[in-house]
Every structure is written in C-alpha cells, then in structure tokens.
Write a protein that holds these residues in place. Structure first.
Motif, PDB file in Angstrom:
ATOM      1  N   ALA A   1     -17.356 -11.379 -61.227  1.00  0.00           N
ATOM      2  CA  ALA A   1     -16.973 -11.928 -62.526  1.00  0.00           C
ATOM      3  C   ALA A   1     -15.752 -11.205 -63.096  1.00  0.00           C
ATOM      4  CB  ALA A   1     -18.149 -11.864 -63.506  1.00  0.00           C
ATOM      5  N   VAL A   2     -14.740 -11.079 -62.239  1.00  0.00           N
ATOM      6  CA  VAL A   2     -13.507 -10.425 -62.668  1.00  0.00           C
ATOM      7  C   VAL A   2     -12.386 -11.458 -62.685  1.00  0.00           C
ATOM      8  CG1 VAL A   2     -11.739  -8.756 -61.989  1.00  0.00           C
ATOM      9  CG2 VAL A   2     -14.162  -8.144 -61.837  1.00  0.00           C
ATOM     10  N   LYS A   3     -11.644 -11.445 -63.777  1.00  0.00           N
ATOM     11  CA  LYS A   3     -10.488 -12.329 -63.890  1.00  0.00           C
ATOM     12  C   LYS A   3      -9.310 -11.614 -63.238  1.00  0.00           C
ATOM     13  CE  LYS A   3      -7.961 -14.844 -67.486  1.00  0.00           C
ATOM     14  NZ  LYS A   3      -7.790 -14.964 -68.955  1.00  0.00           N
ATOM     15  N   PRO A   4      -8.768 -12.159 -62.135  1.00  0.00           N
ATOM     16  CA  PRO A   4      -7.805 -11.390 -61.349  1.00  0.00           C
ATOM     17  C   PRO A   4      -6.375 -11.415 -61.907  1.00  0.00           C
ATOM     18  CG  PRO A   4      -8.318 -13.450 -60.251  1.00  0.00           C
ATOM     19  CD  PRO A   4      -9.157 -13.426 -61.487  1.00  0.00           C
ATOM     20  N   GLY A   5      -6.063 -12.278 -62.902  1.00  0.00           N
ATOM     21  CA  GLY A   5      -4.710 -12.326 -63.450  1.00  0.00           C
ATOM     22  C   GLY A   5      -4.660 -13.324 -64.586  1.00  0.00           C
ATOM     23  N   GLU A   6      -3.465 -13.602 -65.069  1.00  0.00           N
ATOM     24  CA  GLU A   6      -3.328 -14.556 -66.180  1.00  0.00           C
ATOM     25  C   GLU A   6      -2.610 -15.826 -65.731  1.00  0.00           C
ATOM     26  OE1 GLU A   6      -4.838 -14.137 -69.029  1.00  0.00           O
ATOM     27  OE2 GLU A   6      -5.477 -12.082 -68.553  1.00  0.00           O
ATOM     28  N   ARG A   7      -1.551 -15.650 -64.957  1.00  0.00           N
ATOM     29  CA  ARG A   7      -0.753 -16.802 -64.504  1.00  0.00           C
ATOM     30  C   ARG A   7      -0.641 -16.733 -62.988  1.00  0.00           C
ATOM     31  NH1 ARG A   7       3.008 -19.460 -67.630  1.00  0.00           N
ATOM     32  NH2 ARG A   7       4.584 -19.277 -65.998  1.00  0.00           N
ATOM     33  N   ALA A   8      -1.132 -17.755 -62.323  1.00  0.00           N
ATOM     34  CA  ALA A   8      -1.222 -17.689 -60.869  1.00  0.00           C
ATOM     35  C   ALA A   8      -0.377 -18.754 -60.185  1.00  0.00           C
ATOM     36  CB  ALA A   8      -2.675 -17.837 -60.417  1.00  0.00           C
TER      37      ALA A   8
ATOM     38  N   VAL B   1      -9.803 -22.091 -54.198  1.00  0.00           N
ATOM     39  CA  VAL B   1      -9.479 -20.950 -55.036  1.00  0.00           C
ATOM     40  C   VAL B   1      -8.792 -21.406 -56.318  1.00  0.00           C
ATOM     41  CG1 VAL B   1      -7.169 -20.270 -54.230  1.00  0.00           C
ATOM     42  CG2 VAL B   1      -8.807 -18.513 -54.871  1.00  0.00           C
ATOM     43  N   ALA B   2      -8.028 -22.467 -56.223  1.00  0.00           N
ATOM     44  CA  ALA B   2      -7.367 -22.990 -57.419  1.00  0.00           C
ATOM     45  C   ALA B   2      -8.420 -23.418 -58.441  1.00  0.00           C
ATOM     46  CB  ALA B   2      -6.457 -24.164 -57.055  1.00  0.00           C
ATOM     47  N   ALA B   3      -9.502 -24.014 -57.919  1.00  0.00           N
ATOM     48  CA  ALA B   3     -10.587 -24.431 -58.816  1.00  0.00           C
ATOM     49  C   ALA B   3     -11.267 -23.224 -59.444  1.00  0.00           C
ATOM     50  CB  ALA B   3     -11.604 -25.271 -58.045  1.00  0.00           C
TER      51      ALA B   3
ATOM     52  N   VAL C   1      -7.772 -18.666 -65.630  1.00  0.00           N
ATOM     53  CA  VAL C   1      -6.435 -18.269 -65.190  1.00  0.00           C
ATOM     54  C   VAL C   1      -5.554 -19.514 -65.207  1.00  0.00           C
ATOM     55  CG1 VAL C   1      -5.082 -17.267 -63.308  1.00  0.00           C
ATOM     56  CG2 VAL C   1      -7.423 -16.464 -63.745  1.00  0.00           C
ATOM     57  N   ASP C   2      -4.367 -19.362 -65.704  1.00  0.00           N
ATOM     58  CA  ASP C   2      -3.432 -20.479 -65.771  1.00  0.00           C
ATOM     59  C   ASP C   2      -2.791 -20.655 -64.395  1.00  0.00           C
ATOM     60  OD1 ASP C   2      -1.751 -22.416 -66.584  1.00  0.00           O
ATOM     61  OD2 ASP C   2      -0.518 -21.143 -67.902  1.00  0.00           O
ATOM     62  N   VAL C   3      -3.170 -21.691 -63.682  1.00  0.00           N
ATOM     63  CA  VAL C   3      -2.587 -21.925 -62.354  1.00  0.00           C
ATOM     64  C   VAL C   3      -1.293 -22.684 -62.556  1.00  0.00           C
ATOM     65  CG1 VAL C   3      -2.947 -22.903 -60.063  1.00  0.00           C
ATOM     66  CG2 VAL C   3      -4.886 -21.965 -61.341  1.00  0.00           C
ATOM     67  N   VAL C   4      -0.186 -21.934 -62.513  1.00  0.00           N
ATOM     68  CA  VAL C   4       1.081 -22.563 -62.899  1.00  0.00           C
ATOM     69  C   VAL C   4       1.701 -23.367 -61.774  1.00  0.00           C
ATOM     70  CG1 VAL C   4       1.639 -20.970 -64.754  1.00  0.00           C
ATOM     71  CG2 VAL C   4       2.248 -20.363 -62.423  1.00  0.00           C
ATOM     72  N   ARG C   5       1.318 -23.062 -60.535  1.00  0.00           N
ATOM     73  CA  ARG C   5       1.920 -23.831 -59.443  1.00  0.00           C
ATOM     74  C   ARG C   5       1.027 -23.728 -58.211  1.00  0.00           C
ATOM     75  NH1 ARG C   5       7.464 -25.301 -57.686  1.00  0.00           N
ATOM     76  NH2 ARG C   5       6.922 -26.876 -56.149  1.00  0.00           N
ATOM     77  N   VAL C   6       0.739 -24.833 -57.576  1.00  0.00           N
ATOM     78  CA  VAL C   6       0.057 -24.824 -56.283  1.00  0.00           C
ATOM     79  C   VAL C   6       1.043 -25.348 -55.247  1.00  0.00           C
ATOM     80  CG1 VAL C   6      -1.824 -25.761 -54.900  1.00  0.00           C
ATOM     81  CG2 VAL C   6      -2.224 -25.165 -57.298  1.00  0.00           C
ATOM     82  N   LEU C   7       1.381 -24.494 -54.284  1.00  0.00           N
ATOM     83  CA  LEU C   7       2.295 -24.904 -53.216  1.00  0.00           C
ATOM     84  C   LEU C   7       1.446 -25.239 -52.005  1.00  0.00           C
ATOM     85  CD1 LEU C   7       4.790 -21.982 -53.768  1.00  0.00           C
ATOM     86  CD2 LEU C   7       5.321 -24.396 -54.156  1.00  0.00           C
ATOM     87  N   ASP C   8       1.582 -26.456 -51.489  1.00  0.00           N
ATOM     88  CA  ASP C   8       0.744 -26.899 -50.371  1.00  0.00           C
ATOM     89  C   ASP C   8       1.551 -26.842 -49.084  1.00  0.00           C
ATOM     90  OD1 ASP C   8      -0.890 -28.152 -48.521  1.00  0.00           O
ATOM     91  OD2 ASP C   8      -1.748 -29.495 -50.046  1.00  0.00           O
ATOM     92  N   ALA C   9       1.204 -25.899 -48.225  1.00  0.00           N
ATOM     93  CA  ALA C   9       1.943 -25.724 -46.971  1.00  0.00           C
ATOM     94  C   ALA C   9       1.815 -26.953 -46.093  1.00  0.00           C
ATOM     95  CB  ALA C   9       1.429 -24.486 -46.233  1.00  0.00           C
ATOM     96  N   ARG C  10       0.730 -27.717 -46.274  1.00  0.00           N
ATOM     97  CA  ARG C  10       0.547 -28.929 -45.474  1.00  0.00           C
ATOM     98  C   ARG C  10       1.565 -29.998 -45.858  1.00  0.00           C
ATOM     99  NH1 ARG C  10      -5.672 -28.488 -47.107  1.00  0.00           N
ATOM    100  NH2 ARG C  10      -4.496 -27.920 -48.972  1.00  0.00           N
ATOM    101  N   GLN C  11       2.147 -29.831 -47.073  1.00  0.00           N
ATOM    102  CA  GLN C  11       3.198 -30.732 -47.543  1.00  0.00           C
ATOM    103  C   GLN C  11       4.565 -30.050 -47.414  1.00  0.00           C
ATOM    104  OE1 GLN C  11       2.119 -33.742 -48.425  1.00  0.00           O
ATOM    105  NE2 GLN C  11      -0.014 -33.057 -48.173  1.00  0.00           N
TER     106      GLN C  11
END
Lengths: 87, 167, 946
Positions: free
Chosen positions: C302-309, C321-323, C330-340
């Motif tokens: 139950a640890v918040k690992p950061g603020e903006r990911a 992990v994004a979920a 945590v504010d997920v500011v960008r998800v980069l998809d290597a499959r794309q």
C-alpha cells in the motif's frame, strides 16, 4: 552422487571413500621392477567409464568395486569386493 | 515429544561369522528381531550381529551364541564396554534425527525393526528402529568414546522438540 | 518520519496495520508496519534514494522491489549486504546505507561521474597493472572503493542449522503454477516440499484482481489441506547429481539460516518470470521502476510510488500497472505502447526522474517511469539440472529444453496462458511428477534391506497439455545507451566497447566488464548483456547464447554451510577425571587427552624414580581371531610373527606398499587363535581400513576376524621402577620377573575387575605394565592405582611427559620422527625388516632401499651446548646453506639435564661422533653431535628389563 551399496542401498557419496583404481597386486616374487612400479605409482585416470575401489566408511565398512562414469558420476554397478566373482 | 535415555550399561555381544549364520539367528543385515530369550538380535554388518538387551548375563549369552550350530569361523565378542547405547523415543524422533542423519526415516523406508549404519552428525552410528509399545523409538549404538559428542548433538537438535533427557 | 506515501488498505496487502513500530535509517527514526520490508517502509515515507552505484556513485532507488533488486543493499543491525526489498523490517532495527561517504545524499565519490569516460571496461586492469610492485598500494586504496558493507568483527552468535529431507516431489517456486503442481502431486500420493523465495506463497497472483485473489485463497487452502510441507523465504540454491537439492531456509525461529539437503525423487522448477529492465539513457535514475516493482509496492505494501507517471508497456503486465497506478491516485500522464511502436528515447533527471523524452518528440514531466518491456526466464535451476536454454525469438525469451527425467518445469518459464491454463498444465506435470517419483522410490528402495516400499500400479504417463510462450516484441536496448548491469554499473556502451576490444563472446565480455558478476548474478541483466554483445557483434541472441549459471542461486552464509557447531571429540572414560585434576587438554587427532597436570618434568622424574600412570586409552586396539591371523601379521608387519607364543607380545612396524612407515605398535597372543593388536592412536582408523582392505580384496580366503575394540578398554600404562610393587598390591597375577617377563601378556583381575589384559612393555624405557581394563571399570582401576600407590610416590603423567620419556629412550613416533617419505631403513628399523620373509607389504621397495643406501636416517643427536633445545623441524645444514636433515623431536631431558633430540640426517653425516650444524628458525645456528644410539637414557635396556 549416489552409490548403491549392495548391502545398505543407495547412499550419498560422502559416506564413501574413494580408495584406488581397481587393480590386482602382482606377485612381488614374479613381478618385474617395471610391473611393480606401475602397480605402485601408475594410474589410468580415465575420462569416462572407470573401475574403482571404494570403502563404505560411514555405512557397512565394506570395500566395493564401483564401476563409475567419471564424466557423469553415474554409478553402473557397485559390488562387494569380498564376494565379487565368487558366486 | 521426544525423550532420550542412556542405556550404555545394557549388555552387548557381537557375533561374527559368514552371512549364512543369519539363517539360524533368524535375521540378516538391515533388520533386527527378538530371539526366543527376548534379546534383540541386530543384523549389524556383513556377517555381523549385535545382540542387545539380553535378559541373561553376558557369559550365558556368549555360550548360547557359540552353541548355535555353525561350521565356519565364528567370533563372539563382549562389546558391552566398547559402545554407548542411547534410546530416543517419541513421535517427533524421526524429525529430530533428520537434523543430523541423511537417511529417510519414513515408515515405508525405515519401518520398525529396521537396522542400519549411517552417519549421525558425522559420527558412524548403528541405528535400530525398535518401537516401544507402538511408540516410535530408535536405539543408537556409537563408539563409547563418542558418547558425549553424540548425546550433545541429540540434545542440541532436540531443543525444538522439547527433548527430555533421562538417565 | 511519517508514512506520507501510504495508501488506504489494499485487498492483497501483506502489512499488519495493527502493528506499527519505529526503526532507524541512517540514524533517523522511520515508521513501519509488521510485514513491511525495509525498502517498502522507506518508500512509504517517501525515501527514494537507497544506495549509490558501484563505480559512478550515482544515486539509486527501487528497481524491482524484490530480492533481486540491485539498488538496495544495506547494512541492517550490523549485517552487511542485506537485501532491503526482501528483508522484513523489525521494531528498533538499525539500517544504514553502504559505501557512501560522507553521506548517502552527498557522496564525494560521485565525482567519478565526471571522470566516467575514464572508467570504462577494464579500467582497473589497464590502469593498476604496472608497475607491479605498486599493486599492494593500489589494492589498499581500491579496497576503500569496494561496494560491499563491512563484515562484522565480533563473533557470530547466531545459530545456523541443517537438516535432511526426502520429498517425493520438490517444487521450487510457489506461484500459481508451482502451487497447482504441488497440490496435484500431493493428491496423487506424493510427499511434497514446496519452496518459495518470497514471504508468502502466490507469486504474481498476490497482486492480481479480485478473481485472482480468490484463486490464490483457494490454492493456499488446497496446499494446506494436502499436507504439503511449505518453506517460504527459502530458496533452492542448487541441484546436484541424483536430484540432491540444496534449499536455503530463512525465517526459521531461533535460526538465522538453515541449509536443507533434500534428496528429491522428482523436482519441479517453477520460478516464474522476471520483469526485464529497459536499457535506455537515464534508466538507473531513482523513480525508474519495473512494472512488477510498482505492483508490489501498491498491492502488497500500500505504497504510492510517485505522483506523475509515464508507463512504457509491451505486455499485459504493463497494461495492468497503469490501472494499479490510477487506483493508487498516481497521475498517469502518458502510456507508451511498444506494441504500437511507441518508445522512451531517454529519461531525464539528476538525482531523480524529472521527465521523459518520448519517441514522438514530446518531453513529459514526471517523477515515475514504469517499464514492462519483456520477461527473463530464470533458467539457472533448469540448466544446472542438465537442461539447455533455447531462445524463442518470437516470444523474445529463453525457454528450458532437454530436462532430465527427474526434473520438470511449470509456469511462466515454460509458456504463457491464462491462470487456468497455467494451472492446468502444472496440475498435469505435478501428477506426472508424482507418478515418476513413485517409480523412483521403488528403485531407490530396491537395494535397502529394510524398505517396505510397494510398487505403484503401472499407470501410463500423464498427458501434459501444450504450453508455449506467447508472441512478444523483443525490447532490450533502447535508442540511447543506458545501464545494463545495475549492480556492477556496466552500461551498454561498456559492453559494446568490450566487444570492439576483442572480447566478442558473451563469456569473455562478461568477465572483462564484470556484467552479470555482481550481486544480482544475471537475473535482471543477463538477457540485456547478451543483447548488448549481440548488438555489437551483429549476431543474434540465439547465436550469442547465455552465460553458464552455477549454484548457489543466491548467496549462502558460511554459517549455513557449516550447520550446527558440533565438536566431535573422542573422550576416554578417564577424561572427566583428568579435567577435574588440572590436566591441560591436548587435542590429538580426534581425541582430547591430558597433556600434563602442571609439571611435566616432575611427572618424568616420578616415572624414572618411582611410578607413574598414564591414560593411553586412545591407542588403537583390535581383537584378531581365526586360524590365519599369523598370516595377516606376517603380511602387514615388516618383522616376523609366526613364532609368537601364547602369552607373549611383540613390537611391530607396518609399512605401506611403497615401504613408507605406516604405523607401529604392540601385538600380543592371548590364545591359540586369539590376538590383541595395538596401533598408534592417530593411525588406528587407517590401520583398520588397511587390514580390512587386504582381507576383503587380496586375501579373501583367509579366515580372520578383525574387530576394533579401542573403546572396549580403558588403557592405563603403569611405569617406573616401583610399578611392579604397585600392581602386585592390586592383582593376583604373578608379577615376579621370571614369571612375567618383559614382552609377555597375562589376563586376569586388577583391582577386582576381571578380564583385564596386562602386558609388560616399555615405551617410556622403564619397567612398565600396560593394563587394558573393560572401559566401564577404567575409572575404578585408575583411582585404585593412585590410592594404592600414594606411599610409593605415584603421579599421573600426561602426553608431554611420555614424549620426553620416550625421546630420552630413543623410541620413535610414527609421523613425528618419520614423514611421508621415510621408509623402514630410514627410520632406523634395520633390525626389524626381515627380507627373508616370502612376502610382506612394502617388501620390494625395502629391498631396493637397502641396496640404495642414499636415504636420510634417524639418529640420536645432542646439542654441544646442552642448554639449547633446537625447536622441532629445525634444519640441519652443511656448508652454510645446504639442507642435509632436520630435527624431528627435541626436549630438555630432566633425567640428563641437557637437550636431547632425534633427527633425520643424510647418510654421510650419520655416523656417531659427527658434529653437525643445526640452523635455528629465529636465525643463528648451533652444533650438535650424532650419538651412537637412538637412546639417550639406558641404551642397554637394563631398566625396562628389570
């Protein structure tokens, strides 16, 4: 490495002591100096199947003729030295 | 639960012959049996038997063993003083011994009556499974000079099993 | 510090919020919950930097947040190199960072970063090689740069343990597949041992969704119900011939570490998969984490690992992990998809992540970068078992092939699938493992005389459902160079330049750069190292191959290898008496013996003038019976035995087949076919083996029983001119000189104890009787001798006095006055060698030795200045430097009042009256004279024949 002692069953190799390669002592009266020197000091040290003499030191204290592959440590047979070939 | 008792004073007689004598003694290497007198006859080695816990005095035991019909060379030796004898009793004793002994002591491999020689804490020990009134029990025979070493190791390993030391 | 980054309760959390306590990190107090690791507690307080890197001293934070995490080696309560992301924190624990000076936050050696271009691969080899004479100085300075903690100087008071286990099936890995395999094997009747490295079973199911957590609960219940022995916080460290499996067990109450030696009939390897780091510029900044690290932190602690990911994902773990991050706020500011084909180009920051440069040119500010770019299959256990690692390009990972019949694999290292598919496969493998184990059990028990193992029904092999690795893009080296090996601070650039310098195979590049040679041992960085070498050579990963994994899989303490600290000591039944009467203990071979009782010279005097008794129980003793005993004695001893009559004893010497002196001792004939042999104390075991070897191999037809009876008797030597007088008071045996002569034996009662064996010999040079008493009565006889002899001036004497006495008399000690080259003639035993015997062990060599006459021989020596005792092993020299012999025994003789020696000496100097030069170890030399006899006292033997 497991050695199947013919009396005790399979035991870990640490219970045994390697003694020597399996050899016959030449008759000292008949043997040439060369034969006697080979008996004392020359060993085949094969890479592969080896015929060896072991002692089950922490078990039945019997000497065993062990046929072992020196590369895989697989023991093909282990027989009581005192009866091998007699029955 | 486990308990440890020192039975060193118990008579011990060693019989040496060819393995054939096992037929008349009723037991071969790797097993033990009670003979008609009630003594525990242990198949102790190649052509070797150890007679423990005999009810009669040692000279009588020796005489009896020497009288068993047999043709070859036979040596009957009083080794009462040469070996220490410990009895380890209790349901947890196989677990306790697993701290010291590499042998599989489960009931199918080493059932009641089994006799074997193996390292226990690095010492050469003869181990006999000799249950008492249905309770798991082992006799440990060790060279007398190592008696303290073996006992100390068993006591040390026995801490977690609440080993009670008697005698 | 408060736990500012702690989240509200999570469904799968392993912390106990009811138990809260304080510990210290670099001297300051921090809060933790029971169940926290050191690292999770620190992360919950917002601590991001846990260590400095090896070479450049860059700040480092959590990467994998498990045992393998290379960035959090700490010292905990004085124990160095503790894995902070694995070790549970405890109340009051004092934890500090390692190899940082003056502090973790400001580290002087971080200046290495500025000169980093000079610290390329091989820097140390190249720079500190010459001049060679300066190496000790280099070594000293470089030692201060070493990365580990400091070994504690105080003795280790912790307990270590070992035990043996005999599972039918041993399962290495307690994730869903391992648990399912274990349950299936147990249900099929196997005894199962389930081992998992983590503190709780479950593997990745521990951070699964509600449905996954429910499966985990069921699996754990099934494991318990099946009676499976579970070891958590435990690691299979190796597998050896015959499925000899070593397990390091931690978290055992009262024991720091326990080594379990398991003889498994079958082993199932189920280690799961390891999240692989992405090699890209800035990838070692605090705040760059693997997806599994984030999932552990959020779900287990139950640890918040950061603020903006920013998340880089190539698989479902990255998607999940994004979920998790969203749920943790945590504010997920960008998800980069290597499959794309989306990618991270570079990670930016100085002491922590500040931003990410994305492949589309965007620069995104963030404090957390999470990567899920692919899996490493930990194959060490499979390959040390004889399997091979085969690369599956389409799945971008290695898989195990060619496992032996008694080893199988389940779970992620085999392939991918739903939890159900993985468990279905594992269940089949577990059932098959139980089937094979049952056959193996029968085979193992076949040779055990007491085993009652029943053969199983001959069931066909279980069909194993197909499980293969799923397609996965190959990501390893990014568009910029980053760190490959975080433990050793080796970058992709280092590996590439190693290849350019010619270290173009993976095994060479590994050793040159030390990549994969640090604490994480290739678990995180192995595949990336191969990829870096492959990129430089232009070969593929399959051709480049893997490095060779070897046990142990994780570090094992020396304590665990040693086990319980037992001192195996042989004690005579009289040793308790010696202990309580001021005896100085002497540890001789396996025995403890009395060295002396305070004044060895006075003990010598008592034996020469009156009577003394010594405990010689450790003498090897053998009961020999049978008609062919004389043949055995004739074969083993160099002297003759056939004419030894009943009631007589003889001194004998044994040689090995090369003529080297092996042992000596006295053997007596007690009856027509009954002998008692004694050997040296330290040679008893070897002599027994030697006798049995002849009887069991070369002379099988002989009717002889050799029975060791060393401990049957307490042996007491009664020595001195008044020994006869003393013994006569305690026995009815006729001790008159003519009735009981020198070198004779009698059996009878002594001090009321029947069946004692008494022989008259003279190792000390005095009239003496050696009494062998049934051991249980030894103390009684010892005390009776002392009490009865008090008016005769009796003293107990120890080994030191005996050594002096026998040296005065010139009696050799095998191994002291002989060595591994001393053949019989060299030991002055010419009188004993009977070359006219048809055959005996060592005879041909002794025939040649006698003809050669070129050997060192044992002589008596006395220093010209009798006050100087040259230490034993002092060299005897000629012409200043040439070694021509050595002193083998030396003492001040209380009887003669000057020094006496035995020595081995070259033949041309060995005649009586020659003066030789003895070089003293401390420098200087003395002169010594060669004596006419070995004996310094009573060479005629008047005293012992008296």
């Amino acid at each position: 490495m497991l050695i199947s002692c013919p009396l005790c069953g399979p035991r870990d190799a640490t219970e045994f002591r390697y003694v020597d390669e399996r050899r016959q002592r030449p008759d000292p009266e008949q043997a040439s100096p060369q034969q006697w020197r080979d008996y004392l000091y020359v060993r085949a040290n094969p890479s592969g199947p080896a015929r060896e003499l072991w002692l089950h030191r922490s078990g039945c204290r019997q000497y065993l003729f062990v046929d072992r592959h020196t590369l895989t440590n697989e023991v093909q047979t282990a027989a009581l030295a005192r009866t091998e070939g007699t029955r | 639960m486990a308990s440890l008792a020192d039975c060193t004073s118990m008579p011990k007689v060693l019989v040496r012959a060819s393995p054939d004598l096992g037929d008349s003694l009723g037991v071969h290497f790797g097993l033990s049996t009670r003979d008609s007198s009630g003594a525990l006859v242990v198949g102790y080695g190649y052509g070797e038997w150890l007679v423990l816990d005999a009810p009669d005095p040692v000279p009588d035991v020796i005489q009896r063993l020497e009288a068993t019909p047999y043709d070859g060379l036979r040596s009957v030796i009083d080794v009462t003083h040469g070996h220490a004898l410990l009895r380890l009793t209790g349901a947890d004793t196989a677990d306790l011994l697993s701290r010291l002994c590499p042998i599989d002591l489960s009931d199918d491999v080493t059932p009641n009556g089994a006799a074997l020689r193996a390292p226990v804490g690095g010492l050469g020990v003869a181990l006999v499974r000799d249950d008492v009134d249905g309770e798991r029990s082992y006799l440990l025979v060790v060279d007398r000079s190592y008696a303290e070493s073996l006992r100390d190791m068993l006591v040390d390993a026995g801490h977690e099993f609440g080993l009670a030391v008697a005698g | 510090m408060t736990s500012s980054h702690r989240l509200p309760p999570q469904p799968g959390e392993v912390i106990d919020r009811a138990q809260r306590f304080t510990f210290r990190w670099n001297g300051r107090p921090y809060q933790a919950y029971a169940g926290d690791t050191i690292a999770s507690a620190l992360a919950a307080s917002g601590v991001r930097v846990l260590s400095r890197s090896l070479k450049y001293h860059r700040p480092r934070g959590l990467l994998s947040a498990d045992f393998n995490d290379p960035n959090c080696m700490v010292t905990a309560d004085g124990e160095p190199n503790v894995r902070a992301a694995h070790r549970l924190v405890s109340p009051g624990m004092s934890v500090s960072s390692q190899d940082t000076w003056p502090s973790l936050r400001f580290d002087v050696k971080a200046a290495n970063q500025l000169v980093g271009r000079f610290l390329g691969p091989g820097f140390y080899y190249k720079t500190f090689m010459r001049p060679q004479r300066l190496w000790p100085a280099y070594d000293k300075v470089l030692g201060r740069f070493s990365h580990g903690g400091y070994a504690p100087t105080a003795p280790d008071v912790d307990r270590y343990d070992q035990r043996y286990a005999h599972p039918d099936v041993l399962v290495a890995g307690g994730g869903p597949a391992g648990m399912a395999a274990a349950v299936a094997a147990a249900d099929a009747g196997a005894r199962v041992l389930l081992v998992d490295e983590e503190h709780h079973l479950g593997g990745h199911l521990r951070w699964a969704d509600a449905e996954g957590l429910e499966i985990l609960r069921e699996l754990r219940a099934a494991v318990q119900a099946a009676g499976i022995e579970v070891m958590t916080d435990s690691v299979v460290t190796g597998r050896y011939d015959g499925n000899w499996v070593s397990v390091l067990q931690r978290s055992v109450p009262g024991v720091r570490e326990r080594l379990v030696k398991a003889r498994a009939k079958h082993m199932i390897v189920a280690p799961g998969l390891i999240d692989r780091p992405y090699v890209v510029g800035g990838n070692d900044l605090p705040g760059v984490m693997l997806s599994t690290a984030v999932r552990r932190l959020v779900n287990l602690y139950a640890v918040k690992p950061g603020e903006r990911a920013v998340v880089l994902t190539a698989n479902t773990a990255g998607d999940a992990v994004a979920a998790d991050l969203g749920r943790a706020g945590v504010d997920v500011v960008r998800v980069l998809d290597a499959r794309q084909d989306e990618d991270v180009v570079r990670i930016v920051g100085r002491s922590a992540v500040r931003a990410v440069e994305c492949s589309d040119g965007a620069v995104v500010d963030c404090d957390l970068v999470v990567t899920a770019i692919g899996w490493t299959a930990p194959l060490t256990l499979a390959t040390v078992s004889g399997g091979r690692a085969e690369f599956r390009a389409e799945a971008a990972r290695f898989v195990p092939v060619g496992l032996p019949d008694d080893v199988s694999a389940v779970g992620g290292i085999v392939g991918d699938g739903s939890t159900d598919q993985l468990m279905e496969h594992a269940t089949a493998v577990g059932r098959e493992a139980a089937r094979r184990a049952s056959h193996r059990a029968v085979a193992l028990a076949a040779g055990v005389p007491h085993a009652r193992v029943t053969a199983p029904a001959d069931t066909p092999a279980v069909a194993i459902p197909d499980l293969r690795p799923a397609a996965h893009p190959m990501l390893s080296l990014g568009r910029t160079d980053g760190i490959v090996d975080f433990s050793e601070d080796v970058s992709a650039k280092d590996l590439k330049s190693a290849v350019r310098e010619g270290y173009d195979s993976i095994e060479l590049a590994k050793r040159y750069t030390t990549a994969t040679m640090g604490p994480s041992q290739g678990k995180l960085e192995g595949v990336n190292s191969i990829a870096a070498v492959a990129a430089a050579t232009g070969a593929g990963l399959a051709e480049t191959g893997t490095t060779t994994g070897r046990p142990p899989y994780v570090p094992v303490s020396l304590g665990a290898l040693a086990g319980r600290s037992h001192q195996l000591l042989r004690r005579s039944p009289l040793q308790g008496w010696h202990d309580s009467h001021g005896a100085a203990p002497l540890y001789a071979g396996s025995w403890v013996r009395p060295d002396h009782y305070g004044d060895p010279a006075a003990e010598v005097q008592a034996v020469r003038d009156a009577v003394g008794i010594i405990d010689v129980t450790p003498l090897g003793k053998f009961d020999l019976r049978g008609p062919d005993v004389p043949d055995l004695l004739e074969l083993l001893y160099i002297n003759k035995w056939r004419k030894l009559g009943v009631g007589s004893v003889r001194y004998g010497v044994m040689c090995a087949e090369d003529g080297v002196v092996l042992d000596d001792g006295v053997t007596g004939r007690l009856g027509p076919e009954h002998y008692l042999m004694t050997t040296t104390s330290s040679g008893a075991e070897a002599t027994y083996d030697w006798m049995e070897r002849w009887l069991q191999t070369e002379r099988r037809q002989w009717r002889v029983h050799v029975t060791p009876v060393t401990s049957n008797y307490a042996s007491i030597n009664v020595a001195g001119p008044r020994s006869r007088e003393l013994l006569a008071r305690l026995t009815d045996l006729d001790l008159a000189p003519d009735a009981f002569r020198y070198m004779q034996v009698r059996t009878g009662a002594v001090a009321g104890i029947a069946d004692c064996v008494v022989w008259r010999i003279g190792f000390t040079g005095e009239l003496s009787f050696e009494v062998h008493v049934p051991a249980g009565h030894g103390l009684h006889v010892w005390k009776a001798l002392l009490a009865t002899g008090s008016d005769l001036g009796i003293r107990p004497f120890g080994i030191e006095a005996q050594r002096i006495l026998r040296l005065e008399k010139g009696h050799l000690i095998v191994g002291q006055d002989t060595d591994g080259l001393t053949q019989a003639y060299g030991a002055g035993l010419d009188w004993a060698v009977k070359l006219d015997k048809p055959d005996f062990a060592g005879k041909p060599e002794l025939v040649w030795q006698q003809m050669r006459d070129d050997y060192l021989r044992l002589v008596g020596l006395q220093p010209v200045d009798g006050a100087v005792v040259p230490p034993e092993a002092s060299q005897i020299v000629e012409d200043g430097t040439r070694i021509v012999g050595r002193i083998t025994s030396s003492r001040m003789s209380p009887t003669l009042g000057h020094a006496v020696c035995l020595g081995l000496l070259a033949p041309h100097l060995s005649s009586a009256g020659t003066t030789v030069t003895v070089r003293l170890p401390g420098g200087g030399s003395i002169q010594a004279r060669v004596m006419p006899e070995l004996a310094h006292v009573d060479p005629e033997g008047v005293r012992l024949r008296g």
